[in-house]
Design an enzyme around this catalytic site. Structure first.
Site, PDB file in Angstrom:
ATOM      1  N   CYS A   1      14.405  -5.878  -3.596  1.00 31.39           N
ATOM      2  CA  CYS A   1      15.417  -5.159  -4.378  1.00 31.39           C
ATOM      3  C   CYS A   1      14.795  -4.100  -5.273  1.00 31.39           C
ATOM      4  O   CYS A   1      14.814  -4.236  -6.506  1.00 31.39           O
ATOM      5  CB  CYS A   1      16.240  -6.156  -5.178  1.00 31.39           C
ATOM      6  SG  CYS A   1      17.369  -7.010  -4.095  1.00 31.39           S
ATOM      7  N   GLU A   2      14.201  -3.111  -4.668  1.00 31.63           N
ATOM      8  CA  GLU A   2      13.677  -1.946  -5.394  1.00 31.63           C
ATOM      9  C   GLU A   2      13.788  -0.745  -4.471  1.00 31.63           C
ATOM     10  O   GLU A   2      13.492  -0.852  -3.269  1.00 31.63           O
ATOM     11  CB  GLU A   2      12.197  -2.138  -5.749  1.00 31.63           C
ATOM     12  CG  GLU A   2      11.983  -3.223  -6.761  1.00 31.63           C
ATOM     13  CD  GLU A   2      10.900  -2.906  -7.776  1.00 31.63           C
ATOM     14  OE1 GLU A   2      10.561  -1.715  -7.964  1.00 31.63           O
ATOM     15  OE2 GLU A   2      10.427  -3.873  -8.388  1.00 31.63           O
TER      16      GLU A   2
ATOM     17  N   ARG B   1       0.801  -1.223   0.000  1.00 35.50           N
ATOM     18  CA  ARG B   1       0.000   0.000   0.000  1.00 35.50           C
ATOM     19  C   ARG B   1       0.838   1.280   0.000  1.00 35.50           C
ATOM     20  O   ARG B   1       0.458   2.275  -0.585  1.00 35.50           O
ATOM     21  CB  ARG B   1      -0.961   0.019   1.196  1.00 35.50           C
ATOM     22  CG  ARG B   1      -1.939  -1.178   1.216  1.00 35.50           C
ATOM     23  CD  ARG B   1      -3.100  -0.966   2.164  1.00 35.50           C
ATOM     24  NE  ARG B   1      -3.949   0.101   1.714  1.00 35.50           N
ATOM     25  CZ  ARG B   1      -3.930   1.309   2.174  1.00 35.50           C
ATOM     26  NH1 ARG B   1      -3.136   1.627   3.189  1.00 35.50           N
ATOM     27  NH2 ARG B   1      -4.708   2.242   1.672  1.00 35.50           N
TER      28      ARG B   1
HETATM   29  N1  LLP Z   1     -17.345  -2.583  -3.278  1.00 31.51           N
HETATM   30  C1  LLP Z   1     -16.686  -2.574  -4.450  1.00 31.51           C
HETATM   31  C2  LLP Z   1     -17.427  -2.812  -5.674  1.00 31.51           C
HETATM   32  C3  LLP Z   1     -15.304  -2.352  -4.468  1.00 31.51           C
HETATM   33  O1  LLP Z   1     -14.653  -2.331  -5.628  1.00 31.51           O
HETATM   34  C4  LLP Z   1     -14.619  -2.131  -3.249  1.00 31.51           C
HETATM   35  C5  LLP Z   1     -13.172  -1.885  -3.240  1.00 31.51           C
HETATM   36  C6  LLP Z   1     -15.358  -2.172  -2.054  1.00 31.51           C
HETATM   37  C7  LLP Z   1     -16.726  -2.389  -2.105  1.00 31.51           C
HETATM   38  C8  LLP Z   1     -14.724  -1.994  -0.715  1.00 31.51           C
HETATM   39  O2  LLP Z   1     -14.098  -0.776  -0.573  1.00 31.51           O
HETATM   40  P1  LLP Z   1     -13.554  -0.361   0.880  1.00 31.51           P
HETATM   41  O3  LLP Z   1     -14.728  -0.295   1.823  1.00 31.51           O
HETATM   42  O4  LLP Z   1     -12.580  -1.384   1.319  1.00 31.51           O
HETATM   43  O5  LLP Z   1     -12.913   0.953   0.677  1.00 31.51           O
HETATM   44  N2  LLP Z   1      -6.294  -1.750  -2.540  1.00 31.51           N
HETATM   45  C9  LLP Z   1      -6.778  -0.434  -2.182  1.00 31.51           C
HETATM   46  C10 LLP Z   1      -8.283  -0.396  -2.105  1.00 31.51           C
HETATM   47  C11 LLP Z   1      -8.956  -0.837  -3.376  1.00 31.51           C
HETATM   48  C12 LLP Z   1     -10.442  -0.975  -3.234  1.00 31.51           C
HETATM   49  C13 LLP Z   1     -11.068  -1.602  -4.422  1.00 31.51           C
HETATM   50  N3  LLP Z   1     -12.470  -1.772  -4.298  1.00 31.51           N
HETATM   51  C14 LLP Z   1      -6.119  -0.004  -0.871  1.00 31.51           C
HETATM   52  O6  LLP Z   1      -5.255  -0.711  -0.372  1.00 31.51           O
HETATM   53  O7  LLP Z   1      -6.400   1.073  -0.360  1.00 31.51           O
END
Ligand code: LLP
Length: 402
Positions: free
Chosen positions: A331-332, A301
């Site tokens: 290694c980055e 993240r």
């Molecule tokens: N619903 C849908 C259709 C989604 O695409 C997502 C997240 C969620 C719900 C849940 O979102 P949340 O409540 O967790 O914000 N990898 C990134 C976050 C990507 C989220 C993608 N979609 C991070 O580490 O911040």
């Protein structure tokens, strides 16, 4: 006595992901309490943390699952969640994946008009549609999922085409869905997007539910605060109530958070493997690098979204504070957890805690640099369980055809 992080690392090794199920449960309950509108069906966006012990804890609180792949659907079903409580929010799914979802009895939340049409033509009786309300939000450009620059959803102005597909294929659009982004700490932006989505929903005659997505942020930084959940819940309930009066019958409200439920429950424990200080010259700037036995392969993240994770020195919390860069073993040069962070000065062998790593931590981990994945452990009061053992180098290598 609940185990200490040092106990856990002594037993299960370092680096180590630890999830506290009591925190997961508390977040799930806080969310349920905040929404007064009934019927209400919360879903868990399982992509945030697919560890079965975590999923089952949330499902036990009455949550359904928002899944985005056949793998996530399979995971939900294996965790005992009935197909009727699984929503498959597709994104460029294949026709084979569609056929599998229909056979499983899982409702497909279509992200494009052509997918809705194909579900209808394949004999699907019901579907949901994800709309892009053109109001995007999120803590970083890469996690904003609505607005003109995103690939997600049917543009909200194309609702007439959705109605035409309903008429042509006989499919009923029973769900109206949006998800505008992730890491949102400002409740007003939800209200704005909800207003758009309710205008769309008003035109769809066959709805059973309106799903206003996930995206609730958490305070990663010390100067941030939690979203006022009660205010958000009251606003959502109020908008839903006004909408249902206009619609003519009460519909189910859905919310599908991921991060909010699991981020703060998770910690990535790591051990300091090297400490070095550059000479204090104009070029080298006297920077101190604290190297760890994990890296962006296990928590991407920071490298990917410039995210901030609090770091605690668990071994020497009383040590004199020093400004250091906390870096990983990949290694980055982008393998950095924190730049110029003031910490109680870490020493070799110290245990550090990377906080709020329960969402999109292990879920996004990789084996880059041919490094195995860490173990995952769940703690629930005094109870400690391995949720997933550490993988081995041999297991990584055995995956190839030699
Ligand atoms: N619903 C849908 C259709 C989604 O695409 C997502 C997240 C969620 C719900 C849940 O979102 P949340 O409540 O967790 O914000 N990898 C990134 C976050 C990507 C989220 C993608 N979609 C991070 O580490 O911040």
């Amino acid at each position: 006595m609940p185990p200490t992080p040092h106990d856990l690392v002594a037993r299960f090794g370092s680096p180590l992901y630890v999830y506290d199920l009591a925190v997961v449960r508390a977040r799930a309950r806080a969310l349920k309490d905040a929404i007064t509108w009934r019927p209400f069906q919360p879903l868990y966006a399982v992509k945030a943390n697919p560890c079965p012990a975590v999923v089952k804890t949330i499902a036990a609180e009455g949550f359904g699952i928002d899944a985005v792949s056949p793998g996530e659907v399979a995971l939900a079903l294996r965790c005992g969640v009935p197909a009727a409580k699984v929503l498959y929010t597709e994104n460029n799914m294949t026709d084979a994946e569609q056929a599998e979802a229909l056979a499983q009895g899982v409702l497909i939340n279509c992200g494009s008009l052509d997918r809705l049409e194909r579900v209808g033509r394949a004999g699907g009786k019901e579907a949901s549609v994800r709309f892009n309300p053109d109001v995007g939000a999120g803590a970083h450009e890469k996690i904003c999922t609505a607005g003109p620059l995103t690939k997600f959803g049917v543009h909200y102005t194309q609702v007439d085409q959705v109605l035409a597909i309903e008429r042509a294929t006989g499919i009923n659009v029973v769900g109206c869905h949006m998800h505008i982004g992730s890491g949102i700490l400002d409740a007003d932006v939800y209200a704005k997007a909800m207003t758009v989505i309710f205008d769309v929903a008003a035109k769809l005659p066959n709805l059973r539910f309106v799903d206003v997505g996930g995206g609730i942020g958490i305070p990663y930084r010390a100067d941030q605060r939690h979203v006022d959940l009660r205010a958000l819940g009251a606003k959502a309930s109020e908008l839903m109530s006004a909408f249902c009066t206009r619609y003519g019958r009460p519909l189910e409200l859905r919310l599908e958070p991921g991060r909010f439920l699991v981020a703060e429950a998770g910690t990535l424990l790591t051990t300091v493997t090297s400490v070095k200080t550059n000479p204090d010259t104009a070029e080298a700037k006297g920077r101190t690098y604290v190297g760890c036995d994990t890296g962006f392969n296990h928590l991407v993240r920071v490298a990917m979204y410039d995210a901030y994770h609090r770091i605690d020195n668990l071994s020497h919390p009383e040590a004199a504070p020093r400004e250091v860069d906390v870096v990983g073993n990949i290694c980055e040069s982008g393998d950095v957890f924190a730049r110029a962070r003031t910490l109680p000065m870490p020493q070799l062998g110290d245990l550090l805690a990377l906080r709020d790593a329960g969402a999109y931590g292990m879920a996004m981990a990789s084996t880059y640099n041919t490094r195995p994945l860490p173990a995952e452990v769940v703690v629930d009061g005094d109870d400690v369980r391995v949720a997933r053992p550490r993988t081995s180098v041999d297991a990584l290598l055995d995956a190839y055809v030699w």
